[in-house]
Design an enzyme around this catalytic site. Structure first.
Site, PDB file in Angstrom:
ATOM      1  N   SER A  20      -8.566  -0.588   2.576  1.00 24.48           N
ATOM      2  CA  SER A  20      -8.467  -0.299   4.106  1.00 24.48           C
ATOM      3  C   SER A  20      -8.764   1.259   3.795  1.00 24.48           C
ATOM      4  CB  SER A  20      -6.815  -0.197   4.130  1.00 24.48           C
ATOM      5  OG  SER A  20      -5.826   0.323   3.396  1.00 24.48           O
ATOM      6  N   CYS A 107       4.296 -12.204   8.126  1.00 24.84           N
ATOM      7  CA  CYS A 107       3.537 -10.757   7.871  1.00 24.84           C
ATOM      8  C   CYS A 107       2.536 -10.610   8.350  1.00 24.84           C
ATOM      9  CB  CYS A 107       4.604 -10.007   6.466  1.00 24.84           C
ATOM     10  SG  CYS A 107       4.339  -7.915   6.983  1.00 24.84           S
ATOM     11  N   CYS A 200       6.297  -6.774  -1.989  1.00 24.89           N
ATOM     12  CA  CYS A 200       6.689  -4.911  -1.422  1.00 24.89           C
ATOM     13  C   CYS A 200       8.146  -4.692  -1.526  1.00 24.89           C
ATOM     14  CB  CYS A 200       5.567  -5.064  -0.697  1.00 24.89           C
ATOM     15  SG  CYS A 200       6.099  -5.637   0.904  1.00 24.89           S
TER      16      CYS A 200
END
Length: 364
Positions: A20, A107, A200
């Site tokens: 990212s 998600c 996560c």
């Protein structure tokens, strides 16, 4: 939305990782006004696990520092409650039902991408972006790049076409090694940061997580063969998945594979590899981007798991005259072992995503 959106700006989901960060860098170099957004979705007690998975407090700080160095604004959105409801509770419910969930798929659909789009709409910004590796076809549909092992179209298959049309994928043409080098050359401090692994919210693995949250719902039970003969003891059906061979603790002179999970009797059915092979599955909770009439009967490529290299077959509709509800069936050209109930199967036509859904195994 009715109002015109600013097509000179882009909202980039910043995870604190390399991908990212480089996506934001490349978009800035392309002339876009970049706004970095990080989603705080882990509850506080799970956020202090730097380096184990992703999305820790350290990752949020990495994202903030990267945005500062790139000279772009950075926002942090708290989406903890949405994540707990739509992802964590779903994950627990699926395992308790004897199924194998796909938390990252859910998600991306219900939390990460949804919240980025909502933020962009609120700010009047047209484009959104992330560090996903994906390409887009001329029809503005996600396109599977078979030559890039980092391709993530599988994870994003549930995104609506109008969202894909607003998505920028600056990493589409890059390999991970190239992205790391771009980060290094441009002074991005996370250029040598390891890729995140695992789930996560379960930094120590999904079994310790489930043991903690399920508590007394987990009970020892029997491994049985397809005829009901007891051949061993398991530690709780929630800790197994169809197709599993390792970790069963059965030392009986030959390998056994998990064939079926039976929550109602707390049994795990095991057998030979050949018994895993099936020709058809049902597709439930599906999402298709074309009308089914346009893809029924066509030769499709299916990926019943993220690691799948693709299996060919055709979709069929089974009409139920009594309930008037149609069932969607996928028939593989050849029998396969790659199906686990609860996982998602994604369909492609000429490498373009046409849709997918959750796998439901048919009774044998």
């Amino acid at each position: 939305m009715n109002k015109k959106l600013d097509d000179k700006k882009v909202v980039v989901g910043m995870s604190g990782g390399i991908d990212s960060s480089v996506a934001a860098l490349l978009l800035k170099q392309q002339g876009y006004e970049v706004i970095g957004v990080t989603l705080k979705h882990l509850p506080d007690e799970l956020s202090e696990n730097p380096g184990k998975t992703c999305c820790s407090l350290d990752d949020i700080n990495d994202a903030r520092y990267t945005c500062y160095n790139l000279g772009i604004p950075h926002y942090v959105l708290n989406v903890v409650e949405e994540f707990k409801k739509d992802v964590m509770e779903y994950f627990i419910k699926m395992y308790n039902a004897g199924k194998t969930p796909s938390p990252c798929v859910i998600c991306d659909e219900k939390v990460k991408i949804k919240k980025l789009v909502e933020f962009a709409d609120k700010m009047g910004i047209k484009y959104i972006s992330t560090g996903h590796y994906s390409k887009v076809s001329e029809n503005n549909m996600l396109l599977w790049d078979k030559n890039n092992r980092k391709d993530q179209t599988y994870m994003l298959y549930r995104l609506d076409k109008d969202i894909v049309e607003r998505f920028l994928f600056p990493l589409a043409e890059y390999e991970k090694s190239e992205v790391r080098e771009i980060a290094r050359q441009n002074g991005i401090h996370t250029h040598n940061k390891p890729d995140s692994q695992g789930i996560c919210f379960a930094p120590n693995g999904y079994i310790p997580f489930l043991k903690k949250v399920l508590g007394n719902d987990v009970k020892k039970g029997n491994f049985v063969d397809k005829n009901g003969k007891i051949i061993g003891e398991h530690i709780g059906y929630q800790f197994y998945t169809i197709g599993q061979r390792r970790g069963l603790g059965l030392n009986l002179g030959k390998p056994f594979f998990v064939l079926e999970l039976r929550p109602e009797t707390n049994e795990v059915v095991v057998g030979d590899f050949e018994e895993l092979l099936i020709k058809e599955i049902e597709v439930i909770n599906y999402k298709f981007h074309y009308s089914l009439e346009n893809i029924i009967g066509k030769k499709l490529t299916a990926r019943p798991r993220f690691s799948s290299k693709g299996l060919t077959g055709e979709l069929k509709i089974l009409k139920n005259e009594e309930s008037n509800e149609n069932r969607i069936i996928f028939e593989f050209d050849e029998k396969t072992h790659e199906n686990s109930e609860g996982q998602h199967i994604v369909f492609y036509l000429n490498d373009e995503i046409v849709g997918g859904g959750e796998i439901k195994l048919l009774l044998k």
